[in-house]
Motif scaffolding. Structure first.
Motif, PDB file in Angstrom:
ATOM      1  N   UNK A   1      24.570  37.187  61.231  1.00 40.55           N
ATOM      2  CA  UNK A   1      25.889  36.697  60.870  1.00 40.55           C
ATOM      3  C   UNK A   1      26.520  37.480  59.717  1.00 40.55           C
ATOM      4  N   UNK A   2      25.716  37.889  58.750  1.00 40.79           N
ATOM      5  CA  UNK A   2      26.258  38.650  57.617  1.00 40.79           C
ATOM      6  C   UNK A   2      26.856  39.965  58.107  1.00 40.79           C
ATOM      7  N   UNK A   3      26.167  40.623  59.024  1.00 40.99           N
ATOM      8  CA  UNK A   3      26.675  41.883  59.574  1.00 40.99           C
ATOM      9  C   UNK A   3      27.983  41.650  60.332  1.00 40.99           C
ATOM     10  N   UNK A   4      28.056  40.548  61.067  1.00 38.65           N
ATOM     11  CA  UNK A   4      29.267  40.209  61.809  1.00 38.65           C
ATOM     12  C   UNK A   4      30.450  40.030  60.857  1.00 38.65           C
ATOM     13  N   UNK A   5      30.229  39.323  59.758  1.00 39.63           N
ATOM     14  CA  UNK A   5      31.327  39.079  58.820  1.00 39.63           C
ATOM     15  C   UNK A   5      31.774  40.363  58.121  1.00 39.63           C
ATOM     16  N   UNK A   6      30.862  41.288  57.884  1.00 38.24           N
ATOM     17  CA  UNK A   6      31.267  42.585  57.332  1.00 38.24           C
ATOM     18  C   UNK A   6      32.223  43.292  58.287  1.00 38.24           C
ATOM     19  N   UNK A   7      31.924  43.205  59.590  1.00 39.24           N
ATOM     20  CA  UNK A   7      32.804  43.800  60.598  1.00 39.24           C
ATOM     21  C   UNK A   7      34.178  43.128  60.583  1.00 39.24           C
ATOM     22  N   UNK A   8      34.187  41.803  60.482  1.00 39.03           N
ATOM     23  CA  UNK A   8      35.445  41.054  60.486  1.00 39.03           C
ATOM     24  C   UNK A   8      36.315  41.463  59.298  1.00 39.03           C
ATOM     25  N   UNK A   9      35.715  41.553  58.120  1.00 35.95           N
ATOM     26  CA  UNK A   9      36.480  41.955  56.937  1.00 35.95           C
ATOM     27  C   UNK A   9      37.039  43.372  57.094  1.00 35.95           C
ATOM     28  N   UNK A  10      36.241  44.248  57.691  1.00 32.16           N
ATOM     29  CA  UNK A  10      36.693  45.634  57.919  1.00 32.16           C
ATOM     30  C   UNK A  10      37.890  45.648  58.871  1.00 32.16           C
ATOM     31  N   UNK A  11      37.801  44.874  59.949  1.00 33.61           N
ATOM     32  CA  UNK A  11      38.894  44.814  60.935  1.00 33.61           C
ATOM     33  C   UNK A  11      40.171  44.254  60.301  1.00 33.61           C
TER      34      UNK A  11
END
Length: 388
Positions: free
Chosen positions: A101-111
């Protein structure tokens, strides 16, 4: 060895018990029943066909109820991630994704960051909308590639994440995405004592409405049981240390390290690059010092590794000196990433921790790494939950 035959969660779980890989566990079995029901719902049709999957389990008809996802919570080592991975591997759907989940949220913030710097033309080109709100187009993009999302280690510790999640999850559910997630916390304890937590409470209620909430809180910490009496730091290098680590891998995964029918390589995508893991099984990764610290890797790579695996075995750690200052610096970053995410670390090295980098640039700073290597051998550290 026995070839896998069952293609559904219940059958595969029973096979693992029969092979002695798992013990009978009534609480785990209850979770498997839930996963089996979701598997059967997914089997109704392929979401890519439109009529099958979405028509049957996401119908807007008042008489039909959409299939619920699953939220599995409980203490460390009870088998949450193992059961979710078993389900994910067998889920009869192509468009699926399993991610920490932490990796997913990093992607979301980047997007979201990239969205804010796009002009109208780029937004129309990439997302077919000129809207200033990035959440709906981002949810559409996710839903087009992943009709099933499995999140490991779900937790909310950041106010920004808390503000994003309610709208993002809502938009994903509107688009028919099924979520399955593991967490160490019951939903009501998510983002506990967080800043402006009141704004997150509707998200908690939505999670409880859209997902089946199941506790996996049996009395046995299986991961810790498997590590009882296990030495984690071996020296010097040689056949004895190698054999000890091979035995540890077998105890942790029920597979021989060279059993290519059950143990395979793995790839982690890190900022558009691929980090290759040569040996991995059931949350345990085997890596070499040369590939991890001799190559131009950094904290993003090590964090991705730490989020994906609860245990990392490193082979071939040499005695370092002034000529290895870059390798020593990377090893410090590597150990920091594992330590801060409570990853179990087993290794074989040429010398004891205190002699790994006895002289050279950064020697003083390296002493913190020595201290962490010592602590990572303790019962207290080994009992900690992964990535909590």
């Amino acid at each position: 060895f026995m070839i896998k035959t069952s293609s559904d969660p219940f059958g595969r779980y029973q096979e693992m018990i029969e092979r002695g890989e798992l013990e009978k566990d009534a609480i785990q079995a209850k979770i498997v029943d839930k996963l089996q029901s979701l598997y059967q719902a997914l089997s109704l049709g392929d979401p890519a066909e439109g009529s099958g999957f979405f028509g049957k389990i996401f119908s807007k008809s008042k008489n039909e109820t959409p299939a619920k996802g699953l939220y599995i919570y409980g203490d460390v080592g009870r088998g949450k991630s193992m059961l979710m991975d078993l389900f994910f591997d067998l889920a009869p759907i192509e468009d699926k994704r399993r991610v920490h989940f932490h990796a997913f949220m990093l992607e979301i913030h980047k997007e979201i960051h990239e969205w804010r710097y796009m002009d109208v033309a780029d937004r129309m080109k990439n997302f077919s909308t000129a809207d200033d709100d990035p959440i709906p187009p981002l949810a559409s993009k996710i839903s087009q590639s992943s009709h099933l999302l499995c999140f490991d280690e779900f937790q909310v510790t950041d106010v920004t994440d808390a503000m994003i999640l309610g709208r993002l999850f809502g938009a994903l559910w509107e688009r028919g995405v099924i979520l399955v997630m593991t967490s160490n916390r019951v939903p009501d304890d998510l983002y506990k004592d967080g800043l402006n937590r009141g704004l997150f409470l509707p998200t908690i209620e939505m999670i409880k409405e859209k997902l089946d909430i199941e506790a996996l809180d049996g009395p046995t910490d299986y991961r810790l049981e498997r590590m009882k009496g296990m030495e984690v730091y071996h020296h010097p290098l040689g056949d004895v240390a190698t054999k000890a680590l091979s035995n540890s891998f077998w105890r942790l995964t029920d597979h021989e390290v060279d059993d290519r029918t059950e143990v395979g390589p793995d790839d982690i995508e890190v900022q558009g690059r691929i980090l290759h893991i040569p040996v991995a099984s059931r949350g345990v990764a085997v890596v070499s010092f040369k590939k991890m610290c001799g190559a131009a890797l950094g904290s993003a790579d090590y964090l991705a590794l730490a989020w994906k695996y609860h245990t990392v075995i490193m082979v071939g750690i040499p005695k370092l000196g002034p000529e290895n200052r870059n390798e020593a610096k990377r090893f410090v970053t590597f150990i920091d990433a594992l330590y801060e995410n409570n990853v179990k670390f087993l290794c074989c090295a040429a010398v004891p921790p205190e002699k790994l980098y006895a002289e050279g640039h950064g020697h003083f700073e390296f002493q913190r790494t020595v201290s962490r290597l010592m602590e990572m051998q303790s019962k207290e550290y080994l009992a900690k939950g992964h990535a909590i």
